[in-house]
Design a protein around this motif. Structure first.
Motif, PDB file in Angstrom:
ATOM      1  N   ARG A   1      11.288  66.764 -36.032  1.00  0.00           N
ATOM      2  CA  ARG A   1      11.817  68.061 -35.565  1.00  0.00           C
ATOM      3  C   ARG A   1      13.164  67.772 -34.896  1.00  0.00           C
ATOM      4  O   ARG A   1      13.310  66.784 -34.181  1.00  0.00           O
ATOM      5  CB  ARG A   1      10.879  68.760 -34.571  1.00  0.00           C
ATOM      6  CG  ARG A   1       9.548  69.183 -35.160  1.00  0.00           C
ATOM      7  CD  ARG A   1       8.735  70.002 -34.172  1.00  0.00           C
ATOM      8  NE  ARG A   1       9.246  71.382 -34.060  1.00  0.00           N
ATOM      9  CZ  ARG A   1       8.809  72.256 -33.139  1.00  0.00           C
ATOM     10  NH1 ARG A   1       7.925  71.870 -32.236  1.00  0.00           N
ATOM     11  NH2 ARG A   1       9.291  73.481 -33.105  1.00  0.00           N
TER      12      ARG A   1
ATOM     13  N   GLN B   1       3.072  81.451 -29.746  1.00  0.00           N
ATOM     14  CA  GLN B   1       2.686  80.507 -28.693  1.00  0.00           C
ATOM     15  C   GLN B   1       2.229  81.245 -27.426  1.00  0.00           C
ATOM     16  O   GLN B   1       1.326  80.811 -26.720  1.00  0.00           O
ATOM     17  CB  GLN B   1       3.849  79.576 -28.327  1.00  0.00           C
ATOM     18  CG  GLN B   1       4.182  78.515 -29.369  1.00  0.00           C
ATOM     19  CD  GLN B   1       5.268  78.951 -30.326  1.00  0.00           C
ATOM     20  OE1 GLN B   1       5.413  80.144 -30.626  1.00  0.00           O
ATOM     21  NE2 GLN B   1       6.037  77.995 -30.846  1.00  0.00           N
TER      22      GLN B   1
ATOM     23  N   PHE C   1      14.590  78.338 -32.671  1.00  0.00           N
ATOM     24  CA  PHE C   1      15.194  78.143 -31.349  1.00  0.00           C
ATOM     25  C   PHE C   1      16.479  78.955 -31.287  1.00  0.00           C
ATOM     26  O   PHE C   1      17.028  79.370 -32.314  1.00  0.00           O
ATOM     27  CB  PHE C   1      15.496  76.655 -31.102  1.00  0.00           C
ATOM     28  CG  PHE C   1      14.263  75.795 -31.029  1.00  0.00           C
ATOM     29  CD1 PHE C   1      13.881  75.024 -32.122  1.00  0.00           C
ATOM     30  CD2 PHE C   1      13.480  75.777 -29.897  1.00  0.00           C
ATOM     31  CE1 PHE C   1      12.724  74.254 -32.070  1.00  0.00           C
ATOM     32  CE2 PHE C   1      12.331  75.000 -29.839  1.00  0.00           C
ATOM     33  CZ  PHE C   1      11.956  74.244 -30.925  1.00  0.00           C
TER      34      PHE C   1
ATOM     35  N   CYS D   1       7.070  81.907 -24.856  1.00  0.00           N
ATOM     36  CA  CYS D   1       6.527  80.759 -25.552  1.00  0.00           C
ATOM     37  C   CYS D   1       5.413  80.119 -24.735  1.00  0.00           C
ATOM     38  O   CYS D   1       4.782  80.771 -23.885  1.00  0.00           O
ATOM     39  CB  CYS D   1       7.627  79.747 -25.894  1.00  0.00           C
ATOM     40  SG  CYS D   1       7.100  78.590 -27.185  1.00  0.00           S
TER      41      CYS D   1
ATOM     42  N   THR E   1       4.659  76.797 -22.269  1.00  0.00           N
ATOM     43  CA  THR E   1       5.268  75.656 -21.563  1.00  0.00           C
ATOM     44  C   THR E   1       4.246  75.054 -20.615  1.00  0.00           C
ATOM     45  O   THR E   1       4.604  74.538 -19.563  1.00  0.00           O
ATOM     46  CB  THR E   1       6.474  76.155 -20.740  1.00  0.00           C
ATOM     47  OG1 THR E   1       5.974  77.138 -19.807  1.00  0.00           O
ATOM     48  CG2 THR E   1       7.539  76.771 -21.621  1.00  0.00           C
TER      49      THR E   1
ATOM     50  N   ALA F   1       1.974  71.843 -23.792  1.00  0.00           N
ATOM     51  CA  ALA F   1       3.316  71.444 -24.232  1.00  0.00           C
ATOM     52  C   ALA F   1       3.827  70.203 -23.502  1.00  0.00           C
ATOM     53  O   ALA F   1       4.975  69.787 -23.713  1.00  0.00           O
ATOM     54  CB  ALA F   1       4.283  72.601 -23.997  1.00  0.00           C
TER      55      ALA F   1
ATOM     56  N   ASN G   1      16.117  76.800 -26.425  1.00  0.00           N
ATOM     57  CA  ASN G   1      14.707  77.077 -26.190  1.00  0.00           C
ATOM     58  C   ASN G   1      14.201  77.969 -27.315  1.00  0.00           C
ATOM     59  O   ASN G   1      14.952  78.367 -28.208  1.00  0.00           O
ATOM     60  CB  ASN G   1      14.509  77.732 -24.815  1.00  0.00           C
ATOM     61  CG  ASN G   1      13.046  77.677 -24.371  1.00  0.00           C
ATOM     62  OD1 ASN G   1      12.419  76.633 -24.400  1.00  0.00           O
ATOM     63  ND2 ASN G   1      12.500  78.825 -24.015  1.00  0.00           N
ATOM     64  N   LYS G   2      12.914  78.296 -27.244  1.00  0.00           N
ATOM     65  CA  LYS G   2      12.283  79.094 -28.286  1.00  0.00           C
ATOM     66  C   LYS G   2      13.080  80.354 -28.632  1.00  0.00           C
ATOM     67  O   LYS G   2      13.591  81.023 -27.720  1.00  0.00           O
ATOM     68  CB  LYS G   2      10.872  79.480 -27.803  1.00  0.00           C
ATOM     69  CG  LYS G   2      10.011  80.221 -28.785  1.00  0.00           C
ATOM     70  CD  LYS G   2       9.914  79.572 -30.149  1.00  0.00           C
ATOM     71  CE  LYS G   2       9.536  78.128 -30.065  1.00  0.00           C
ATOM     72  NZ  LYS G   2       9.881  77.343 -31.268  1.00  0.00           N
TER      73      LYS G   2
ATOM     74  N   ALA H   1      12.486  74.543 -21.933  1.00  0.00           N
ATOM     75  CA  ALA H   1      13.693  74.173 -22.675  1.00  0.00           C
ATOM     76  C   ALA H   1      13.370  73.063 -23.655  1.00  0.00           C
ATOM     77  O   ALA H   1      12.414  72.313 -23.467  1.00  0.00           O
ATOM     78  CB  ALA H   1      14.797  73.715 -21.722  1.00  0.00           C
ATOM     79  N   ASP H   2      14.180  72.994 -24.682  1.00  0.00           N
ATOM     80  CA  ASP H   2      14.068  71.916 -25.664  1.00  0.00           C
ATOM     81  C   ASP H   2      15.262  70.970 -25.601  1.00  0.00           C
ATOM     82  O   ASP H   2      15.172  69.817 -26.026  1.00  0.00           O
ATOM     83  CB  ASP H   2      13.912  72.505 -27.068  1.00  0.00           C
ATOM     84  CG  ASP H   2      12.578  73.202 -27.208  1.00  0.00           C
ATOM     85  OD1 ASP H   2      12.469  74.375 -26.787  1.00  0.00           O
ATOM     86  OD2 ASP H   2      11.625  72.558 -27.691  1.00  0.00           O
TER      87      ASP H   2
ATOM     88  N   ARG I   1       2.904  70.406 -30.144  1.00  0.00           N
ATOM     89  CA  ARG I   1       4.240  71.003 -30.036  1.00  0.00           C
ATOM     90  C   ARG I   1       4.572  71.135 -28.557  1.00  0.00           C
ATOM     91  O   ARG I   1       3.756  70.870 -27.692  1.00  0.00           O
ATOM     92  CB  ARG I   1       4.345  72.345 -30.763  1.00  0.00           C
ATOM     93  CG  ARG I   1       3.143  73.307 -30.774  1.00  0.00           C
ATOM     94  CD  ARG I   1       2.767  73.973 -29.511  1.00  0.00           C
ATOM     95  NE  ARG I   1       3.873  74.482 -28.757  1.00  0.00           N
ATOM     96  CZ  ARG I   1       3.790  74.715 -27.464  1.00  0.00           C
ATOM     97  NH1 ARG I   1       2.669  74.464 -26.806  1.00  0.00           N
ATOM     98  NH2 ARG I   1       4.809  75.186 -26.811  1.00  0.00           N
ATOM     99  N   GLY I   2       5.833  71.462 -28.314  1.00  0.00           N
ATOM    100  CA  GLY I   2       6.304  71.500 -26.930  1.00  0.00           C
ATOM    101  C   GLY I   2       7.171  70.276 -26.698  1.00  0.00           C
ATOM    102  O   GLY I   2       6.728  69.151 -26.940  1.00  0.00           O
ATOM    103  N   ALA I   3       8.399  70.484 -26.217  1.00  0.00           N
ATOM    104  CA  ALA I   3       9.347  69.366 -26.168  1.00  0.00           C
ATOM    105  C   ALA I   3       8.789  68.104 -25.511  1.00  0.00           C
ATOM    106  O   ALA I   3       8.782  67.031 -26.119  1.00  0.00           O
ATOM    107  CB  ALA I   3      10.633  69.844 -25.472  1.00  0.00           C
TER     108      ALA I   3
ATOM    109  N   THR J   1       5.782  73.055 -17.509  1.00  0.00           N
ATOM    110  CA  THR J   1       7.111  73.175 -16.901  1.00  0.00           C
ATOM    111  C   THR J   1       7.258  74.586 -16.315  1.00  0.00           C
ATOM    112  O   THR J   1       6.933  74.802 -15.146  1.00  0.00           O
ATOM    113  CB  THR J   1       8.204  72.890 -17.955  1.00  0.00           C
ATOM    114  OG1 THR J   1       8.045  73.802 -19.047  1.00  0.00           O
ATOM    115  CG2 THR J   1       8.106  71.463 -18.485  1.00  0.00           C
TER     116      THR J   1
HETATM  117  C1  LIG Z   1       7.632  72.630 -22.167  1.00  0.00           C
HETATM  118  S1  LIG Z   1       7.701  73.049 -23.846  1.00  0.00           S
HETATM  119  C2  LIG Z   1       9.369  73.326 -24.122  1.00  0.00           C
HETATM  120  C3  LIG Z   1       9.627  74.219 -25.316  1.00  0.00           C
HETATM  121  O1  LIG Z   1       9.001  73.788 -26.545  1.00  0.00           O
HETATM  122  C4  LIG Z   1       8.559  74.959 -27.270  1.00  0.00           C
HETATM  123  O2  LIG Z   1       8.902  74.953 -28.631  1.00  0.00           O
HETATM  124  P1  LIG Z   1       7.745  74.653 -29.753  1.00  0.00           P
HETATM  125  O3  LIG Z   1       6.536  75.441 -29.376  1.00  0.00           O
HETATM  126  O4  LIG Z   1       8.385  75.108 -31.059  1.00  0.00           O
HETATM  127  O5  LIG Z   1       7.543  73.158 -29.719  1.00  0.00           O
HETATM  128  C5  LIG Z   1       9.277  76.088 -26.584  1.00  0.00           C
HETATM  129  O6  LIG Z   1      10.629  76.166 -26.973  1.00  0.00           O
HETATM  130  C6  LIG Z   1       9.142  75.634 -25.155  1.00  0.00           C
HETATM  131  O7  LIG Z   1       9.901  76.383 -24.257  1.00  0.00           O
END
Ligand SMILES: CSC[C@H]1O[C@H](OP(=O)(O)O)[C@H](O)[C@@H]1O
Length: 353
Positions: free
Chosen positions: A100, A203, A321, A164, A166, A170, A254-255, A243-244, A57-59, A176
């Motif tokens: 996703r 996370q 998000f 979250c 990052t 991720a 974002n989360k 950010a996503d 996970r992680g954008a 990031t």
């Molecule tokens: C650098 S990760 C960016 C972003 O992705 C995470 O979401 P998820 O854990 O659901 O994939 C989170 O929003 C991070 O900030």
């Protein structure tokens, strides 16, 4: 900020994605931090399922995983014609893209892979592998550049709050927002690091404080609900998040929980920084109103490790998000540059369109 202030290699202890030549090994983030196990994906559909299930996970990381998923799909084809390969690979790429909806990095990476096919010859399999490697190496370089650029905005003696995860988990490495924190600590600018637990998937509690602990960075975990109170105490000067999807006007998905952090930060005079590579910028989406917000299974709220923790019959709504309006953001840090007080004009000046 001087680049030699950071010993980047010391942060390479966590790598969520490993290409073996015939499989993609993913560090299973569903069971961290107490179990460190990799799941081997041998098909693009297995990669798609790993993205959907949050194994990875992680954008940026899901974009990288999807790129390798296309490479895996190519292994199963006989044709030497890249156009025919593209036709045969398209359904698998659509299934990867559907894993996703919110992070634009998934679609961005798949567009890069389609571009590699369009420019390839009979060596299209090698071209796909080169492109996947490039996407991964560019992300790592971007994170290191953003770490320096973001840290340079932070005054010495600052405290920061992040939300979250990052970090290296991720991304392709270094992270990031967590890359800015790593760089800011290395450059003696950041003295206090706080991380929210980031319910419901935790996370922050399971991944961020674990990653930072591996670096020897002392982070304090707080409940999501404690964030405004923390800001009121004056211990943090920046909220720093990933950010996503960043829209053409700077609105940022974002989360879940990021939006209310931005509101509280504005109220308490705490600055708000978004850190994301240009692969997260979507100039084709005018504003945050158009972003599809992923809603996940209510069980993520109603149960813990499969055991129900809420009374039977209770319903839950689980958007994972939210969108922070650009007016609440002080800086968007990318590897192409920093956008201060982001709006459509400022974004266009850096990203065109
Ligand atoms: C650098 S990760 C960016 C972003 O992705 C995470 O979401 P998820 O854990 O659901 O994939 C989170 O929003 C991070 O900030």
């Amino acid at each position: 900020m001087k680049d030699n202030a950071i010993d980047y290699d010391r942060y390479d202890h966590v790598r969520p994605i490993r290409w073996t030549g015939d499989a993609l090994e993913l560090l299973d983030q569903r069971v961290l931090p107490f179990t460190v196990v990799h799941e081997a994906c041998r098909s693009s559909d297995e990669v798609a399922e790993a993205i959907r299930a949050l194994t990875v996970r992680g954008a940026p990381a899901i974009g990288i995983a999807a790129a390798w998923g296309v490479v895996l799909a190519g292994h199963g084809l006989e044709t030497g014609d890249p156009a025919e390969a593209a036709r045969q690979l398209e359904p698998a790429m659509q299934r990867l893209n559907a894993a996703r909806p919110t992070a634009v990095n998934l679609a961005w990476a798949l567009a890069r892979m389609r571009g590699a096919l369009a420019n390839a010859g009979a060596d299209w399999r090698e071209a796909l592998e080169r492109e996947a490697r490039a996407i991964e190496s560019e992300d790592l370089a971007a994170n290191r550049a953003m770490g320096r650029a973001g840290a340079a905005l932070i005054d010495a003696g600052s405290g920061v709050l992040t939300h979250c995860n990052t970090g290296s988990l991720a991304t392709a490495g270094f992270g990031t927002a967590l890359g800015v924190i790593r760089a800011g600590v290395a450059d003696n600018r950041i003295e206090r690091v706080f991380a929210t637990e980031t319910r419901p998937w935790n996370q922050g509690a399971r991944l961020t404080v674990w990653e930072l602990g591996q670096d020897g960075i002392d982070a304090t975990l707080i409940a999501d609900a404690a964030a405004s109170h923390l800001m009121k105490t004056g211990q943090v000067q920046w909220v720093i998040v990933g950010a996503d999807r960043i829209c053409a006007n700077g609105d940022t998905a974002n989360k879940i929980g990021t939006y209310q952090l931005a509101i509280a930060a504005k109220h308490h005079g705490v600055k708000f920084m978004v850190v994301a590579p240009s692969s997260t910028v979507d100039m084709g989406t005018a504003s945050g109103d158009a972003i599809e917000i992923e809603e996940r299974d209510a069980a993520e709220l109603l149960a813990f490790r499969g055991k129900r923790v809420v009374a039977e019959g209770v319903r839950a709504w689980n958007p994972v998000f939210d969108v922070t309006p650009h007016a609440l953001i002080d800086a968007i840090v990318t590897e192409r540059g920093v956008v201060l007080r982001p709006d459509a004009d400022a974004m266009r000046a850096l990203f065109g369109g």
